[in-house]
Write an enzyme that holds these catalytic residues in place. Sequence first.
Site, PDB file in Angstrom:
ATOM      1  CG  HIS A 143      -2.137  -0.849   1.069  1.00  0.00           C
ATOM      2  ND1 HIS A 143      -2.115  -2.186   1.392  1.00  0.00           N
ATOM      3  CD2 HIS A 143      -3.384  -0.583   0.616  1.00  0.00           C
ATOM      4  CE1 HIS A 143      -3.325  -2.712   1.152  1.00  0.00           C
ATOM      5  NE2 HIS A 143      -4.111  -1.756   0.675  1.00  0.00           N
ATOM      6  CE  LYS A 147      -3.895  -0.386   4.744  1.00  0.00           C
ATOM      7  NZ  LYS A 147      -5.217   0.223   5.028  1.00  0.00           N
TER       8      LYS A 147
END
Length: 259
Positions: A143, A147
């Site tokens: 990600h 995040k």
Amino acid sequence: MIPIVLVGAAGRMGRAVEQAVEGSPGFVIRARVDRAASHPAGASGWSADVAGVLEAGDVAVEFSDPEACAALATLCAQRGAGLVSGTTGLDPAQDEVVRSAARRVAMVRGANFSLGVAVLRRALRTALAALPPGWDVEIVERHHRLKADSPSGTALALAGDAAAARGGEGGEPRFGRGKGRTGPRAAGEIGVHSVRGGTWVGDHTVLLAGEGEWLELRHVAQDRLAFAHGALAAARFVAGAAPGLYTLEDVLATGSGPQ
Ligand code: NAD
């Protein structure tokens, strides 16, 4: 028209939902809520506090943070509004608040609202049912650098699916391999590994490794619209559902999933 109250409206997912609504007849965003001041100054329909705007019959769609998610679930139950909740990383107490609120109104919760991940989860269950129990399961998720939680909610859901397919053996997943003489891999272990960097929207790979061969199941989200369209399908479902806590699987079972 389904009235949406968008919570976390100024965030990455909030903006994607806004964009998805523009191309989807049948929805109107009645209010945009965000604690950040980053929304267009003076734009109408914005609020910093959802309590001031939420009404019976609304569907709140939230991608914000765990604390806001739990507080919103309670407010939805008090006001008679539905909830589509996408925030990940809730602690057990926050999770319980949402579960208890869902006894009074309809809510759909999901760590991943993309159609592709729903199919990945089914494919994983099918693969594990067909493979011998000795095959190792390793999950790798990637990600973007901003995040907030790790591992991703989707990786945890995939690990839970794998554990359930294996009859619940193996206990907690193993998060990372550590450093040094960590020893051989334990039988039945489910490994979960998180990579953070750049602008990756979301990438989940499940590796199934046997003797002399391996199989890889992978989903890559290239655009947050993939999640946003799933959230709108969930909002349509919530608008007509009895009180309860539902998943994207329940939405897909009605044949009205994301297009
Ligand atoms: P983001 O940081 O870009 O956006 C979150 C927004 O929520 C911010 O604008 C923030 O100001 C706002 N916010 C936080 N607390 C608030 C509060 N109390 N009241 C009002 N607004 C508040 O984050 P993001 O990338 O949009 O992700 C948000 C959440 O959604 C994360 O938990 C992420 O893991 C999750 N997510 C879920 C899915 C899914 O399909 N379920 C997909 C992507 C992201």
